[in-house]
Design an enzyme around this catalytic site. Structure first.
Site, mmCIF file in Angstrom:
data_model
loop_
_atom_site.group_PDB
_atom_site.id
_atom_site.type_symbol
_atom_site.label_atom_id
_atom_site.label_comp_id
_atom_site.label_asym_id
_atom_site.label_seq_id
_atom_site.Cartn_x
_atom_site.Cartn_y
_atom_site.Cartn_z
ATOM 1 N N ASN A 78 0.809 -1.224 0.000
ATOM 2 C CA ASN A 78 0.000 0.000 0.000
ATOM 3 C C ASN A 78 0.839 1.270 0.000
ATOM 4 O O ASN A 78 0.312 2.369 0.203
ATOM 5 C CB ASN A 78 -0.938 0.005 1.216
ATOM 6 C CG ASN A 78 -1.740 -1.264 1.313
ATOM 7 O OD1 ASN A 78 -1.479 -2.101 2.157
ATOM 8 N ND2 ASN A 78 -2.670 -1.428 0.398
ATOM 9 N N ILE A 85 1.118 6.917 0.341
ATOM 10 C CA ILE A 85 0.434 5.910 1.138
ATOM 11 C C ILE A 85 -1.013 5.793 0.672
ATOM 12 O O ILE A 85 -1.689 6.806 0.480
ATOM 13 C CB ILE A 85 0.460 6.292 2.637
ATOM 14 C CG1 ILE A 85 1.893 6.540 3.086
ATOM 15 C CG2 ILE A 85 -0.195 5.219 3.478
ATOM 16 C CD1 ILE A 85 2.002 7.286 4.387
ATOM 17 N N CYS A 86 -1.459 4.561 0.489
ATOM 18 C CA CYS A 86 -2.861 4.332 0.146
ATOM 19 C C CYS A 86 -3.602 4.015 1.441
ATOM 20 O O CYS A 86 -3.493 2.912 1.964
ATOM 21 C CB CYS A 86 -2.981 3.178 -0.838
ATOM 22 S SG CYS A 86 -4.671 2.783 -1.240
ATOM 23 N N LEU A 87 -4.312 5.010 1.954
ATOM 24 C CA LEU A 87 -5.012 4.817 3.222
ATOM 25 C C LEU A 87 -6.294 5.660 3.138
ATOM 26 O O LEU A 87 -6.238 6.853 2.846
ATOM 27 C CB LEU A 87 -4.114 5.295 4.368
ATOM 28 C CG LEU A 87 -4.544 4.952 5.783
ATOM 29 C CD1 LEU A 87 -4.586 3.446 5.969
ATOM 30 C CD2 LEU A 87 -3.577 5.547 6.789
ATOM 31 N N LYS A 91 -7.681 10.111 2.539
ATOM 32 C CA LYS A 91 -8.339 10.610 1.318
ATOM 33 C C LYS A 91 -9.822 10.827 1.585
ATOM 34 O O LYS A 91 -10.189 11.728 2.324
ATOM 35 C CB LYS A 91 -8.084 9.615 0.193
ATOM 36 C CG LYS A 91 -6.582 9.485 -0.076
ATOM 37 C CD LYS A 91 -6.296 8.708 -1.322
ATOM 38 C CE LYS A 91 -4.797 8.746 -1.610
ATOM 39 N NZ LYS A 91 -4.077 7.640 -1.008
#
Lengths: 148, 549
Positions: A78, A85-87, A91
């Protein structure tokens, strides 16, 4: 532009009452810019590593999420090679009731529980799905190489 | 605070309004505004009364239909719809969809919550100016408006030229002035400690005293000196009259018997000299001060306020005390070479007399400080070198867009780590990393040059092709024109041929139709004499006819 009181308060609390395994210090020149260090969670491939991040509080904070990026290289499904960072809470799911410390805790939790089903680094996620043991080994090796 | 304020504020408001009207003083800053609850310095706030968004005790609390409470302003801001309405507005705590325009979605919190936050104890907002007052926050408003010594209010005093001063000042200066003025009006002297009164009041005291005397025994003449002073009061006689009026009433008896007379009752009537009026410092330091700046001046700036040094008991002016501490022979100090390890502590006199000659560290100080400077210089140099190195490696890392991604990357990272190690550990071999970075720089330069040349080449090829096209079209055009000309010439030739044909035919018809060839010969000879060409043809014709015949 003056610093909102909430930011001052959060900063004071981060320094006076730090979260275990997380260290966040504001930059001397810009109090909206933080140098963050997160310890890799125990019993995860990142254990023993100290990961550096940068955190920036935009003008509209806390109405918009802070901007966070890993500075240390990390092998994680992620987190891409630029450190993004994919969180979800960073978002669409950001809420003004969240704080710097809660966000950093979420990131620490993400290190403990990688989620290859919602990947940002596709190659890493694929490797993770194909052979988790091997991927964990790579992550450990990267931690040793870049984060110790 | 607006509509959802508790019963507290409802009772405060009218009181404040009338107070201001009664005092006749214009309020300057926080007096006119309401106390900003979100900027107070609270004492011991329970976590449940903090707004989850601004992290401060609720101001005007609002509750959502999912049961969460926030400051109204924070909640409205958090539920502000997106520009493109792409994201649904949700409760900041449990993400339940909310619409800020619906009363059933968000509404004022129960009164008990407002009451609880309003009961929180906070410091006076004028704490930074020196006010130590603390109380429940709903009471602070009243404190600032009526009591706080450090609230800014307009001076309202009478200036030397008779006008009313409107400069802001702390309330305490005005109050002090009014207290003195009141005391003179009532008793003819100040109830305040004499020194204080003298310092605060200066010569104008005498003037007031005289005025009172005048009023008491109206036959006495006013001293000439006071004539100038009396200008400070625009209506000096009013004071006298007022005093007389007071003296005649029971109020005077009442006031005179009470030491702690309520100030507000007399404020309207008492006129005070402007506290911003400049005068010389009473200590004679030569600096002009006002009543408002006197306290600060005496505490910090006045060179005539003497303090005794706590070590040598010498009398030193306050601003020079720090300077004195650097020289005081009786002061306890540590050895000047403490930074290098000497643990000696004693008074300065001993240091100079005994320790200095014995201490080995002091002997080493010049050398050690030289070393320190050198190290500092080297560190600076190291820092700048590292900065350059970072720059170079960064520019190298950006190179992959020009091709050779992997090779360049590995080279740059290797060289960075290597060069840092060498500069730190060896130091004597700084040439190698420099060379490496030089080649790296030249490689990047070459690559850029290459790219530029390639772009040039592309440009040239395109312009060449363009030119070719242009030339081709020109050729074609020329060709067409030539063809046209040729066609027209062909046509002309054709018509000429036809004409010749026609002439020949005519001629032949003519010759065959004539019966007498001799005549023709004669005719032709006549013509031949003029035209030899024609003659020749006639001759041939004759021979042909001869053959025919």
């Amino acid at each position: 532009m003056s610093l909102p009181k909430r930011i001052i308060k959060e900063t004071e609390r981060l320094v006076s009452d730090p979260v275990p395994g997380i260290n966040a210090e504001p930059h001397d020149d810009n109090l909206r810019y933080f140098n963050v260090t997160i310890d890799g969670p125990s019993s995860s491939p990142y254990e023993g590593g100290k990961f550096k991040l940068e955190l920036f509080l935009p003008e509209d904070y806390p109405m918009v999420a802070p901007k966070i990026r890993f500075l240390t290289k990390i092998y994680h499904p992620n987190i891409d090679r630029l450190g993004r960072i994919c969180l979800d809470v960073l978002k669409a799911n950001w809420s003004p009731a969240l704080q710097i410390r809660t966000i950093l805790l979420s990131i620490q939790a993400l290190l403990g529980a990688p989620n290859p089903d919602d990947p940002l680094a596709n190659d890493v996620a694929q490797a993770w799905k194909d052979n988790e043991v091997e991927a964990v080994k790579t992550a450990q090796a990267w931690t040793k190489e870049f984060a110790v | 605070m607006p509509e959802t304020e508790t019963y507290h504020s409802e009772t405060i408001y009218p009181v404040i309004a009338s107070d201001i009207a009664m005092q006749g003083t214009k309020t300057i800053d926080s007096l006119n505004r309401l106390v900003d609850y979100s900027s107070l310095d609270y004492i011991d706030v329970p976590g449940h009364l903090l707004c989850p968004i601004c992290q401060y005790p609720f101001v005007n609390p609002y509750t959502t239909k999912c049961g969460h409470t926030f400051c109204k302003e924070c909640l409205i801001q958090a539920l502000e719809p997106n520009v493109d309405l792409s994201v649904e507005c949700r409760c900041p705590i449990d993400r339940r969809p909310l619409n800020r325009d619906y009363v059933e979605d968000i509404f004022p919190a129960p009164k008990i919550i407002s009451n609880m936050v309003n009961d929180l104890v906070a410091y006076c907002p004028n704490k930074s100016r020196g006010c130590q007052f603390q109380d429940q926050r709903w009471l602070l408003q009243r404190h600032i408006k009526d009591v706080c010594d450090y609230a800014l209010i307009s001076c309202g005093g009478i200036k030397e030229d008779g006008s009313v001063c409107s400069q802001p000042t702390h309330r305490k200066f005005i109050m002090e002035e009014r207290r003195i003025q009141r005391d003179y009006l009532l008793y003819g002297y100040s109830m305040l400690p004499p020194t204080n009164a003298r310092l605060m009041y200066g010569s104008s005291n005498i003037h007031t005293k005289n005025n009172i005397k005048d009023s008491a025994s109206s036959s006495e003449s006013v001293e000439t000196k006071d004539k100038s002073n009396s200008l400070k009061f625009d209506q000096p006689s009013k004071n006298n009259l007022h005093l007389n009026a007071i003296k005649d009433t029971k109020l005077y008896q009442k006031l005179a018997s009470q030491d702690d007379m309520p100030l507000l009752e007399l404020q309207e009537d008492i006129q005070i000299p402007c506290v911003h009026q400049e005068s010389d410092c009473a200590n004679g330091c030569g600096i002009k001060i006002t009543k408002a700046t006197k306290e600060a001046h005496n505490n910090i700036g006045c060179t005539k306020v003497m303090l005794s040094c706590e070590y040598c008991e010498l009398q030193v002016a306050k601003p020079k005390l720090n300077l004195h501490f650097e020289q005081c022979p009786e002061m306890t100090i540590s050895c000047s070479a403490k930074a290098y390890g000497c643990t000696w502590i004693g008074i300065r006199r001993d240091l100079e007399a005994e320790h200095q000659s014995k201490c080995h560290f002091i002997a080493m100080v010049p050398f050690l400080s030289k070393q320190d400077k050198k190290i500092e210089l080297l560190e600076k140099e190291n820092k700048s070198l590292r900065y350059h190195l970072d720059n170079i490696s960064q520019s190298l890392a950006n190179l992959p867009s020009f091709g050779n991604i992997n090779r360049n990357d590995s080279v740059s990272s290797d060289s960075t780590t290597y060069s840092i190690e060498t500069t730190e550990s060896l130091g004597a071999l700084p040439v190698l990393p420099v060379d490496l970075s030089m080649t790296n720089a030249s490689i990047s330069h070459m690559l850029m040059e290459n790219d530029r040349l390639r772009a040039d080449l592309d440009h040239l090829t395109t312009s060449l092709a363009e030119l070719e096209m242009k030339q081709n079209t020109l050729f074609m055009q020329e060709n067409f024109r030539n063809q046209e000309v040729m066609h027209s010439i062909k046509g002309m030739i054709n018509t000429l041929r036809q004409q010749i044909h026609y002439i020949l035919l005519e001629h032949r018809a003519f010759t065959t139709n004539s019966s007498n060839p001799v005549h023709i010969i004669n005719q032709s000879s006549k013509v031949a004499s003029t035209n030899p060409e024609l003659l020749r043809r006639r001759l041939s014709d004759i021979t042909r006819q001869d053959v025919k015949l």
